[in-house]
Design an enzyme around this catalytic site. Structure first.
Site, PDB file in Angstrom:
ATOM      1  N   SER A   1     -10.922   6.424  13.127  1.00  0.00           N
ATOM      2  CA  SER A   1     -10.449   5.173  12.674  1.00  0.00           C
ATOM      3  C   SER A   1     -10.961   5.041  11.165  1.00  0.00           C
ATOM      4  O   SER A   1     -10.464   5.663  10.241  1.00  0.00           O
ATOM      5  CB  SER A   1     -11.257   4.144  13.537  1.00  0.00           C
TER       6      SER A   1
ATOM      7  N   HIS B   1      -7.067  -1.880  16.499  1.00  0.00           N
ATOM      8  CA  HIS B   1      -6.050  -0.701  17.054  1.00  0.00           C
ATOM      9  C   HIS B   1      -5.374  -1.339  18.300  1.00  0.00           C
ATOM     10  O   HIS B   1      -5.311  -0.800  19.423  1.00  0.00           O
ATOM     11  CB  HIS B   1      -6.928   0.596  17.450  1.00  0.00           C
TER      12      HIS B   1
END
Length: 416
Positions: free
Chosen positions: A92, A201
């Site tokens: 991420s 996400h």
């Protein structure tokens, strides 16, 4: 071990007091935090060491803090050892750290990008409360099947991260997280709420992703090609050459799952021999070991591993290098040197352009199918000197950065 992967964590790895010991021990860590603080107008180290848990969890604070910690660790270790990774990957937010350490995006530009990314995520979170839940003992297909059991949250709940074969992360509204936790607890499964403050996400980040794309495209000129492969979260494959591939990947990973399990599979298929987790804590190490208990992996922030990483064994790797390794060492030194020059035009001319020229020397040798020449190495060393002066490194720091490479040139020529 020549094939070493560098790994960087995302949000959730932060903790109050992180990197205090490293800040005392390594000048590179202090310089990197000072560079970040000057760039952002925020005392980042005080935030990490003295800020409250709530302050550190805010995305606009967490993201530059973790980026800075990862770059600081990378700089401290590579300056000590000169070891070059065969590939990099970040989970991420950690993907941005990997891109900085690969030379694809300058650190000061990336600080502005992740600060903006954090604000955009905070705004998206404020529009609708959400969260993330890690689930241990669950496979990817089982996580996907769980979503179908909650039709009332269709289009809001998502599998955010495929971390390993035994851990998945779900993302969605607060009410959905509570229902998921209730269901899984009843099945005897362990769930861990993540310290992220929003549902990343997943679909709730769509508006933030569009705004981030605009912000990235305004900075496309500063985004280049990684000097070593950086594996994308969104595809579990290395980024292609140029800014467009990176911009697409960074925008996509805002709303799509992090394919971390698949990323580790890719690295293993490329014959990865060892990995180093450069973040706070040892999250990346734990995830790798879940699927590969025999993996050789070290965590910079774990004392026992830390001592091994700074042992004579690693330092000895500097002693003999091919010309390609020497050019790569010039690139590593360029990235590892903190920037103290606030003149953006001067920085572009004197740091970014020479860096790209060293990269081109490497690419040209690859096109020839031959090792870089001794003249290539000397040219790279001269370009590195320009970069260090532009970044306003001290004379002592310039000598330390360049002398090891110059020594190898003379040694290879037989003059030492």
């Amino acid at each position: 071990m020549e094939k070493i992967a560098f790994l960087f964590p995302g949000q959730g790895a932060q903790y109050r007091g992180m990197f205090k010991t490293h800040w005392v021990r390594y000048p590179e860590v202090r310089q990197t935090f000072e560079e970040a603080s000057d760039t952002l107008g925020l005392d980042l180290f005080s935030l990490c060491s003295e800020g409250t848990e709530e302050e550190l969890t805010r995305p606009q604070n967490t993201q530059p803090a973790l980026l800075t910690a990862g770059v600081a660790a990378y700089r401290a270790w590579t300056r000590e050892t000169g070891v070059v990774p065969f590939a990099l990957a970040g989970h991420s937010l950690g993907e941005y750290t990997a891109l900085v350490c690969s030379g694809a995006i300058p650190f000061n530009e990336t600080l502005a990008i992740v600060r903006q990314r954090g604000w955009l995520m905070k705004e998206a979170a404020s529009a609708g409360k959400g969260g993330m839940l890690a689930v241990n003992g669950m496979t990817g297909p089982e996580a996907e099947a769980l979503l179908s059991e909650l039709p009332e949250f269709d289009g809001q709940l998502a599998v955010a991260c495929y971390n390993s074969s035994r851990q998945q992360v779900l993302s969605g509204p607060e009410a959905a997280m509570m229902e998921v936790e209730r269901k899984l607890t009843a099945r005897g499964m362990k769930t861990i709420p993540l310290k992220v403050g929003a549902a990343f996400h997943g679909p709730s980040m769509a508006d933030a992703a569009r705004q981030l794309e605009t912000f990235l495209r305004e900075r496309a000129a500063s985004i280049g090609t990684p000097r070593q492969p950086v594996v994308s979260n969104a595809t579990a494959l290395p980024y292609e050459e140029g800014a467009e591939s990176i911009i697409r990947g960074l925008v996509l990973e805002m709303t799509e799952p992090v394919l971390w399990k698949q990323t580790m599979e890719y690295l293993r298929n490329q014959a990865m021999e060892a990995a180093i987790d450069f973040g706070p804590q040892r999250t990346m190490k734990h995830l790798l070991l879940q699927d590969d208990p025999a993996a050789v992996v070290y965590a910079f922030d774990f004392p026992e591993d830390h001592e091994k990483l700074f042992s004579p064994e690693w330092k000895a790797r500097r002693r003999s290098r091919s010309n390609r390794r020497l050019l790569e060492a010039c690139l590593v030194a360029a990235v590892a040197t903190p920037n103290r020059n606030e003149d953006r035009m001067e920085y572009t001319e004197g740091a970014v352009k020479p860096y790209r020229e060293i990269e081109e020397l490497l690419r040209e040798s690859e096109r020839r199918g031959a090792e870089p020449t001794d003249d290539d190495v000397r040219a790279a060393l001269e370009l590195l000197t320009v970069i260090l002066r532009t970044k306003r490194a001290s004379e002592q720091e310039q000598l330390e950065r360049t002398n090891a490479i110059a020594f190898e040139i003379h040694r290879k020529a037989g003059s030492l």
